[in-house]
Design a protein around this motif. Structure first.
Motif, PDB file in Angstrom:
ATOM      1  N   GLY A 244      -7.018   2.184   4.864  1.00 46.65           N
ATOM      2  CA  GLY A 244      -7.250   3.170   3.815  1.00 46.65           C
ATOM      3  C   GLY A 244      -7.037   2.651   2.408  1.00 46.65           C
ATOM      4  O   GLY A 244      -6.506   1.573   2.182  1.00 46.65           O
ATOM      5  N   VAL A 245      -7.452   3.447   1.454  1.00 42.48           N
ATOM      6  CA  VAL A 245      -7.327   3.130   0.042  1.00 42.48           C
ATOM      7  C   VAL A 245      -5.861   3.104  -0.376  1.00 42.48           C
ATOM      8  O   VAL A 245      -5.448   2.309  -1.190  1.00 42.48           O
ATOM      9  CB  VAL A 245      -8.107   4.171  -0.801  1.00 42.48           C
ATOM     10  CG1 VAL A 245      -7.860   3.975  -2.274  1.00 42.48           C
ATOM     11  CG2 VAL A 245      -9.582   4.103  -0.479  1.00 42.48           C
ATOM     12  N   GLY A 246      -5.083   3.967   0.191  1.00 47.36           N
ATOM     13  CA  GLY A 246      -3.672   4.093  -0.139  1.00 47.36           C
ATOM     14  C   GLY A 246      -3.276   5.550  -0.115  1.00 47.36           C
ATOM     15  O   GLY A 246      -4.108   6.417  -0.383  1.00 47.36           O
ATOM     16  N   ARG A 247      -2.035   5.797   0.221  1.00 51.45           N
ATOM     17  CA  ARG A 247      -1.597   7.188   0.218  1.00 51.45           C
ATOM     18  C   ARG A 247      -0.106   7.262  -0.006  1.00 51.45           C
ATOM     19  O   ARG A 247       0.617   6.315   0.212  1.00 51.45           O
ATOM     20  CB  ARG A 247      -2.002   7.891   1.509  1.00 51.45           C
ATOM     21  CG  ARG A 247      -1.287   7.395   2.733  1.00 51.45           C
ATOM     22  CD  ARG A 247      -1.710   8.120   3.970  1.00 51.45           C
ATOM     23  NE  ARG A 247      -1.017   9.384   4.049  1.00 51.45           N
ATOM     24  CZ  ARG A 247      -1.247  10.283   4.960  1.00 51.45           C
ATOM     25  NH1 ARG A 247      -2.144  10.076   5.881  1.00 51.45           N
ATOM     26  NH2 ARG A 247      -0.578  11.410   4.976  1.00 51.45           N
ATOM     27  N   GLY A 248       0.292   8.397  -0.443  1.00 55.25           N
ATOM     28  CA  GLY A 248       1.714   8.643  -0.650  1.00 55.25           C
ATOM     29  C   GLY A 248       2.299   7.827  -1.792  1.00 55.25           C
ATOM     30  O   GLY A 248       1.599   7.310  -2.648  1.00 55.25           O
ATOM     31  N   SER A 249       3.607   7.693  -1.752  1.00 53.38           N
ATOM     32  CA  SER A 249       4.321   7.053  -2.851  1.00 53.38           C
ATOM     33  C   SER A 249       4.093   5.542  -2.914  1.00 53.38           C
ATOM     34  O   SER A 249       4.361   4.925  -3.933  1.00 53.38           O
ATOM     35  CB  SER A 249       5.814   7.347  -2.733  1.00 53.38           C
ATOM     36  OG  SER A 249       6.327   6.811  -1.527  1.00 53.38           O
ATOM     37  N   SER A 250       3.574   4.925  -1.855  1.00 54.57           N
ATOM     38  CA  SER A 250       3.359   3.475  -1.878  1.00 54.57           C
ATOM     39  C   SER A 250       2.394   3.052  -2.983  1.00 54.57           C
ATOM     40  O   SER A 250       2.469   1.928  -3.475  1.00 54.57           O
ATOM     41  CB  SER A 250       2.855   2.969  -0.527  1.00 54.57           C
ATOM     42  OG  SER A 250       1.513   3.374  -0.302  1.00 54.57           O
TER      43      SER A 250
ATOM     44  N   HIS B 204      -2.751  -1.533  -0.675  1.00 59.13           N
ATOM     45  CA  HIS B 204      -3.564  -0.388  -1.100  1.00 59.13           C
ATOM     46  C   HIS B 204      -4.451  -0.816  -2.269  1.00 59.13           C
ATOM     47  O   HIS B 204      -4.329  -1.932  -2.768  1.00 59.13           O
ATOM     48  CB  HIS B 204      -2.691   0.829  -1.456  1.00 59.13           C
ATOM     49  CG  HIS B 204      -1.719   0.573  -2.568  1.00 59.13           C
ATOM     50  ND1 HIS B 204      -2.108   0.468  -3.871  1.00 59.13           N
ATOM     51  CD2 HIS B 204      -0.374   0.398  -2.565  1.00 59.13           C
ATOM     52  CE1 HIS B 204      -1.058   0.254  -4.642  1.00 59.13           C
ATOM     53  NE2 HIS B 204       0.013   0.188  -3.867  1.00 59.13           N
ATOM     54  N   ARG B 205      -5.319   0.066  -2.701  1.00 56.82           N
ATOM     55  CA  ARG B 205      -6.296  -0.278  -3.747  1.00 56.82           C
ATOM     56  C   ARG B 205      -6.132   0.552  -5.017  1.00 56.82           C
ATOM     57  O   ARG B 205      -7.080   0.731  -5.769  1.00 56.82           O
ATOM     58  CB  ARG B 205      -7.710  -0.102  -3.196  1.00 56.82           C
ATOM     59  CG  ARG B 205      -8.016  -1.094  -2.117  1.00 56.82           C
ATOM     60  CD  ARG B 205      -9.444  -0.957  -1.656  1.00 56.82           C
ATOM     61  NE  ARG B 205      -9.429  -1.067  -0.202  1.00 56.82           N
ATOM     62  CZ  ARG B 205     -10.205  -0.412   0.601  1.00 56.82           C
ATOM     63  NH1 ARG B 205     -11.107   0.418   0.136  1.00 56.82           N
ATOM     64  NH2 ARG B 205     -10.114  -0.575   1.899  1.00 56.82           N
ATOM     65  N   ILE B 206      -4.951   1.069  -5.243  1.00 56.39           N
ATOM     66  CA  ILE B 206      -4.687   1.871  -6.444  1.00 56.39           C
ATOM     67  C   ILE B 206      -3.871   1.036  -7.431  1.00 56.39           C
ATOM     68  O   ILE B 206      -2.731   0.671  -7.143  1.00 56.39           O
ATOM     69  CB  ILE B 206      -3.903   3.165  -6.087  1.00 56.39           C
ATOM     70  CG1 ILE B 206      -4.575   3.946  -4.974  1.00 56.39           C
ATOM     71  CG2 ILE B 206      -3.679   4.008  -7.336  1.00 56.39           C
ATOM     72  CD1 ILE B 206      -5.961   4.446  -5.285  1.00 56.39           C
TER      73      ILE B 206
END
Length: 95
Positions: free
Chosen positions: A61-67, A79-81
């Motif tokens: 995934g792209v990224g989620r949550g606090s990470s 992640h990709r953010i």
């Protein structure tokens, strides 16, 4: 049993991925937070995991949550953010 006698210097690796002074400053700050919590082995594992997933063309995934607040995890490909671009506070991840 095979052991890695020369583990990756994860701090140097991540610092070498930086392209600007702002990135170096942010990474330095986050690395101190990771070090205070004794999480460098986790960073080494995440680099290994993302390298294996990339080599085997696995998608995550792209990224989620606090990470996504961690610029270090962004540089490692977890992640990709880009949290530096969005001014996300790394304390959101490492509370």
């Amino acid at each position: 049993m095979i052991t890695d006698v020369n583990p990756l210097d994860i701090a140097s690796h991540v610092l070498n991925l930086c392209d600007s002074d702002a990135e170096l400053q942010r990474v330095g700050h986050e690395l101190l937070l990771f070090q205070e919590r004794n999480l460098f082995d986790l960073l080494r594992y995440l680099k290994y995991l993302t390298d294996i997933m990339t080599a085997n063309k696995l998608i995550w995934g792209v990224g989620r949550g606090s990470s996504v607040a961690s610029f270090v995890l962004y540089l490692l490909g977890v992640h990709r953010i880009n949290s530096l671009h969005y001014e996300l506070d790394p304390a959101e991840f490492l509370r």
